[in-house]
Motif scaffolding. Sequence first.
Motif, mmCIF file in Angstrom:
data_model
loop_
_atom_site.group_PDB
_atom_site.id
_atom_site.type_symbol
_atom_site.label_atom_id
_atom_site.label_comp_id
_atom_site.label_asym_id
_atom_site.label_seq_id
_atom_site.Cartn_x
_atom_site.Cartn_y
_atom_site.Cartn_z
ATOM 1 N N GLY A 1 12.838 14.105 -0.468
ATOM 2 C CA GLY A 1 12.934 13.090 0.578
ATOM 3 C C GLY A 1 13.914 11.975 0.283
ATOM 4 N N MET A 2 14.594 12.010 -0.878
ATOM 5 C CA MET A 2 15.594 11.003 -1.195
ATOM 6 C C MET A 2 16.998 11.604 -1.042
ATOM 7 N N TRP A 3 17.870 10.850 -0.364
ATOM 8 C CA TRP A 3 19.246 11.272 -0.144
ATOM 9 C C TRP A 3 20.193 10.214 -0.691
ATOM 10 N N LEU A 4 21.384 10.655 -1.101
ATOM 11 C CA LEU A 4 22.351 9.764 -1.721
ATOM 12 C C LEU A 4 23.669 9.740 -0.948
ATOM 13 N N ASP B 1 11.196 7.122 10.623
ATOM 14 C CA ASP B 1 11.624 8.423 10.109
ATOM 15 C C ASP B 1 12.394 8.287 8.807
ATOM 16 N N THR B 2 13.274 7.287 8.748
ATOM 17 C CA THR B 2 14.182 7.163 7.607
ATOM 18 C C THR B 2 14.417 5.697 7.272
ATOM 19 N N ILE B 3 14.393 5.385 6.001
ATOM 20 C CA ILE B 3 14.834 4.088 5.493
ATOM 21 C C ILE B 3 16.219 4.285 4.898
ATOM 22 N N VAL B 4 17.166 3.456 5.290
ATOM 23 C CA VAL B 4 18.496 3.466 4.677
ATOM 24 C C VAL B 4 18.649 2.173 3.885
ATOM 25 N N LEU B 5 18.897 2.307 2.598
ATOM 26 C CA LEU B 5 19.059 1.155 1.712
ATOM 27 C C LEU B 5 20.542 0.870 1.511
ATOM 28 N N ARG C 1 16.055 -7.562 6.309
ATOM 29 C CA ARG C 1 16.376 -8.078 4.984
ATOM 30 C C ARG C 1 15.287 -7.641 4.013
ATOM 31 N N GLY C 2 15.714 -7.197 2.839
ATOM 32 C CA GLY C 2 14.737 -6.787 1.845
ATOM 33 C C GLY C 2 15.409 -6.431 0.539
ATOM 34 N N ASP C 3 14.614 -6.328 -0.515
ATOM 35 C CA ASP C 3 15.106 -6.002 -1.843
ATOM 36 C C ASP C 3 14.889 -4.518 -2.101
ATOM 37 N N ALA C 4 15.991 -3.762 -2.099
ATOM 38 C CA ALA C 4 15.884 -2.316 -2.296
ATOM 39 C C ALA C 4 15.372 -1.972 -3.682
ATOM 40 N N GLY C 5 15.454 -2.913 -4.610
ATOM 41 C CA GLY C 5 15.008 -2.650 -5.976
ATOM 42 C C GLY C 5 13.522 -2.385 -6.109
ATOM 43 N N ILE C 6 12.753 -2.689 -5.076
ATOM 44 C CA ILE C 6 11.311 -2.434 -5.138
ATOM 45 C C ILE C 6 10.935 -1.219 -4.298
ATOM 46 N N LEU C 7 11.886 -0.291 -4.146
ATOM 47 C CA LEU C 7 11.565 0.990 -3.514
ATOM 48 C C LEU C 7 10.448 1.671 -4.305
ATOM 49 N N ALA C 8 9.489 2.234 -3.592
ATOM 50 C CA ALA C 8 8.340 2.849 -4.260
ATOM 51 C C ALA C 8 8.000 4.178 -3.614
ATOM 52 N N ARG C 9 7.477 5.084 -4.436
ATOM 53 C CA ARG C 9 6.911 6.325 -3.919
ATOM 54 C C ARG C 9 5.591 5.999 -3.229
ATOM 55 N N GLY D 1 6.154 10.262 0.600
ATOM 56 C CA GLY D 1 7.226 9.505 1.221
ATOM 57 C C GLY D 1 7.662 8.320 0.392
ATOM 58 N N TRP D 2 8.183 7.288 1.090
ATOM 59 C CA TRP D 2 8.793 6.145 0.437
ATOM 60 C C TRP D 2 8.408 4.864 1.151
ATOM 61 N N ALA D 3 8.419 3.767 0.404
ATOM 62 C CA ALA D 3 8.094 2.475 0.999
ATOM 63 C C ALA D 3 8.970 1.400 0.371
ATOM 64 N N VAL D 4 9.337 0.419 1.180
ATOM 65 C CA VAL D 4 10.096 -0.726 0.703
ATOM 66 C C VAL D 4 9.588 -1.960 1.423
ATOM 67 N N THR D 5 9.584 -3.077 0.724
ATOM 68 C CA THR D 5 9.108 -4.320 1.313
ATOM 69 C C THR D 5 10.289 -5.118 1.846
ATOM 70 N N THR D 6 10.168 -5.578 3.087
ATOM 71 C CA THR D 6 11.198 -6.395 3.708
ATOM 72 C C THR D 6 10.621 -7.766 4.053
ATOM 73 N N ASP D 7 11.456 -8.642 4.573
ATOM 74 C CA ASP D 7 10.994 -9.973 4.966
ATOM 75 C C ASP D 7 9.988 -9.905 6.111
ATOM 76 N N GLU D 8 9.976 -8.784 6.820
ATOM 77 C CA GLU D 8 9.062 -8.625 7.949
ATOM 78 C C GLU D 8 7.922 -7.666 7.650
ATOM 79 N N GLY D 9 7.714 -7.374 6.355
ATOM 80 C CA GLY D 9 6.610 -6.504 5.983
ATOM 81 C C GLY D 9 7.089 -5.191 5.412
ATOM 82 N N SER D 10 6.136 -4.357 5.033
ATOM 83 C CA SER D 10 6.436 -3.084 4.399
ATOM 84 C C SER D 10 6.907 -2.059 5.428
ATOM 85 N N VAL D 11 7.844 -1.203 5.009
ATOM 86 C CA VAL D 11 8.335 -0.102 5.840
ATOM 87 C C VAL D 11 8.102 1.191 5.080
#
Length: 413
Positions: free
Chosen positions: A369-372, A4-8, A219-227, A231-241
């Motif tokens: 869909g982005m919150w701060l 539902d939600t990614i928190v960076l 674990r993952g690099d939030a700097g590669i957050l992508a549209r 929605g949104w996607a980010v790559t982690t050590d265990e795959g894309s979310v």
Amino acid sequence: MKTDTIVLGAGIVGTSVALQLAERGRSVVLVDRRGPGEETSYGNAGLVERASLYPVAFPRKLSALLDVALKRNPAANYHWDALVRLVPWMFAYWRASAPARILDYARHMETLLAFSLAEHDRLARAAGAKHFFREGGWLKLYRTQAGLQNERNEFPLAHSYGLSAREIEVDEALAMEPSLRPVFRSAVIWSDPHSVSSPGGVTQAYAAHFAELGGQVRRGDAGILARLGSGWAVTTDEGSVEAPEVVVALGPWAMDVLRPFGLRLPLQVKRGYHMHYNATGGATLSRPVLDEEGGYVITPMVGGIRLTTGVEFARRDAPKSPVQLEKTEVLARGLFPLGARAEPEPWMGCRPAFPDMLPVLGPAPRQNGMWLAIGHQHLGFTLGPVSGRLLAEMMTGEVPCTDPRPFSAERFG
């Protein structure tokens, strides 16, 4: 993986957001390049500063400005190569520090501070973290009459909000903290704040409780957050979310992620340092102690007596320059019997701050869909749980615990 939600960001703010959403039945993945509570949330003075109605404001008196400019104030330091870029932000900070605007700050900040102790207490009980917490407030010491008078100016506002600040004599301060040396001439006890023996430990306990509720920490690099579509996607050590919503709670690194999406918010950082020490001769400390004119706090922590410094204005990623630690350590040794340093080198962290000293909590402008949840300056640990609650209430359509409009990113245009 879909959620539902990614928190960076797994500092106290991001972890609290993730936990508050999980309590409301959301599936959440909490992403950070390090473990929970291992960055900025590790290195603070451990205060739940319920009484912080006055911000760490920009000096308004010429004498105070000169003390900073000439590096005579141990609470402040700066790098020349950072000042040119910081001038517009510092001018806005100076304007926001005007007396009338300080009262506006206090009025808005109180709406969050009013929930700070209760939200920490609730989460700490659920997470089995109450053993980190202690009552007893914190003690502020003054070496000069002028320093005490500045503190007295805060009393009427504090009392108007039902907060307890009491001027005490040196003897009473020494009765509270017998290991202090009487190098000060007056003191004030602020009774409402609580403190903790390990802010990083508290954050880790909250993250563990989040996992117990079904949340995932990756674990993952939030700097590669992508549209990704809507929605949104980010790559982690265990795959894309992937998720329809993302929360950016990255503290000092937030703008690294937000700028590529066209967001231009006036977020800067104030750097700070700490060091742990062994106490000598059986000396003890039971609460945080601020040497106001000395520009440092000493507080008992799991790792020893922690000395935290004031503010350094510098580029976020510039090499360490712990000159404030060198200066304040001398003063602290005169106040309290500090022994040897317990660490090989000073810790350094960055406090993310907006010029008006208020955080941003709410939706990101023009980014569906982005919150701060960013920019808590010196109050990140204090406000983490209530910020998480307010954001979770907005995201799930609940009635917010307080009016979120003063904390909107839209205030910057």
